[in-house]
Write an enzyme that holds these catalytic residues in place. Structure first.
Site, PDB file in Angstrom:
ATOM      1  N   LYS A 175      40.297  31.250  27.809  1.00  0.00           N
ATOM      2  CA  LYS A 175      41.761  31.119  27.935  1.00  0.00           C
ATOM      3  C   LYS A 175      42.134  29.726  28.423  1.00  0.00           C
ATOM      4  CE  LYS A 175      42.481  36.064  28.590  1.00  0.00           C
ATOM      5  NZ  LYS A 175      42.921  37.189  29.426  1.00  0.00           N
TER       6      LYS A 175
ATOM      7  N   GLN B 104      43.364  38.642  35.622  1.00  0.00           N
ATOM      8  CA  GLN B 104      42.356  39.204  34.724  1.00  0.00           C
ATOM      9  C   GLN B 104      41.869  40.563  35.245  1.00  0.00           C
ATOM     10  OE1 GLN B 104      41.649  37.730  31.825  1.00  0.00           O
ATOM     11  NE2 GLN B 104      40.004  39.057  31.162  1.00  0.00           N
TER      12      GLN B 104
ATOM     13  N   ASP C 147      51.126  39.107  30.132  1.00  0.00           N
ATOM     14  CA  ASP C 147      50.313  40.225  29.634  1.00  0.00           C
ATOM     15  C   ASP C 147      51.184  41.401  29.185  1.00  0.00           C
ATOM     16  OD1 ASP C 147      47.531  39.725  29.713  1.00  0.00           O
ATOM     17  OD2 ASP C 147      47.483  39.950  31.901  1.00  0.00           O
TER      18      ASP C 147
END
Ligand code: L34
Length: 278
Positions: free
Chosen positions: A52, A96, A119
């Site tokens: 990422k 995460q 997200d």
């Protein structure tokens, strides 16, 4: 025609678009930044986070990495999120998953400002997805929708079967397919006659986290198969939830692992981060 859907190539196209969007904003003096939080030393998560960060560099998004020790307390993590919520140089915040056991995932997700929740895991954003009105879509299912449309695969009126009911993939995937006029079935660990249901799928999307779980006998000839799995075999090699070699022979299109859904997840993250800042 090549049956394999090249997620890496499509992701590169999405990232090129994001890059030009980021450059346009930069021209107006606006910087786009993504904060990525990782707690503990899960090796798979470390790889994804590194990828990422590389994507950010590629598209011109500033990344801020917070690699916190396993011993981080809930309070410390929430304090960091509060700080990032208030920081104008941070347009998107991602924590995460999975988090270490002692941390409360729900509380952490709920603490991220919905406007920075790239997200789309915050309950407010999940609610928006349910009613089909949203700014952010969760990266993995949105990446899959983008792959399908890029490949000219319409789901309208088709039987789409989603195996797996996670909040990250299965549930939002089903909502997005529904919005695109698919007939949607969600299967899970308690589903009876799974093979019978998957065998009726025109589009089969699998996110269960079990290596080679979907075998050729479970797939309809000519189907489109999307493999969300990321399993590491005994040989250390990555493999999906689909028994690729056998299933490949039977289907019209299939995504590989690696190089399928994973790169698309990250491309949509870049897209979401760009759209988090106007
Ligand atoms: N908060 N947690 C949060 N957001 C997410 O969107 C994720 N997810 C899942 C796990 N936890 C998360 C990811 O980022 C899964 N995931 C993810 C992202 C990228 C890749 C795989 C999973 C990826 O880059 N896959 C590469 C191979 C990587 C390797 O070599 O291990 C691929 O080509 O598929």
């Amino acid at each position: 025609m090549n049956k394999i859907i090249d997620g890496k190539a499509v992701a590169a196209q999405v990232k090129a678009q994001v890059k030009s969007g980021v450059e346009q904003l930069a021209g107006r003096g606006i910087n786009v930044g993504l904060a990525v939080i990782i707690v503990g030393e899960n090796p798979a998560s470390q790889v994804y986070v590194r990828n990422k960060k590389n994507d950010c560099a590629e598209v011109g998004i500033t990344s801020f990495e917070y690699a916190l020790p396993e011993s981080t307390t809930q309070q410390e993590l929430l304090a960091l999120i509060e700080k990032l919520n208030a920081d104008d140089s941070v347009s998107g915040i991602l924590c995460q998953l999975p988090l270490p056991e002692h941390l409360d995932e729900k509380a952490v997700i709920g603490a991220i400002s919905p406007e920075k929740d790239v997200d789309a895991f915050h309950p407010q954003n999940v609610g928006h997805i349910m009613i089909g009105d949203y700014t952010f879509l969760p990266c993995t299912p949105a990446g899959i929708m983008e792959l399908l449309s890029h490949e000219g695969i319409s789901v309208s009126g088709k039987n789409c079967v989603v195996v797996g009911r996670s909040n990250i993939v299965g549930k939002p995937m089903a909502m997005m397919l529904l919005k695109a006029d698919a007939t949607v079935t969600i299967c899970h660990s308690r589903t009876k006659n799974l093979a019978e249901i998957t065998s009726r799928a025109d589009v089969l999307i699998v996110a269960v986290g079990r290596a080679k779980f979907i075998t050729a006998d479970m797939v309809k000839p000519g189907a489109v198969v999307i493999d969300v799995g990321m399993n590491r075999g005994a040989d250390g090699k990555l493999c999906g939830d689909v028994d690729f070699d056998a299933v490949y022979e039977k289907v019209s299109r299939i995504t590989p692992v690696p190089g399928g859904v994973g790169p698309m997840t990250r491309a949509i993250l870049m897209k979401n981060t760009l759209s988090s800042k106007r």
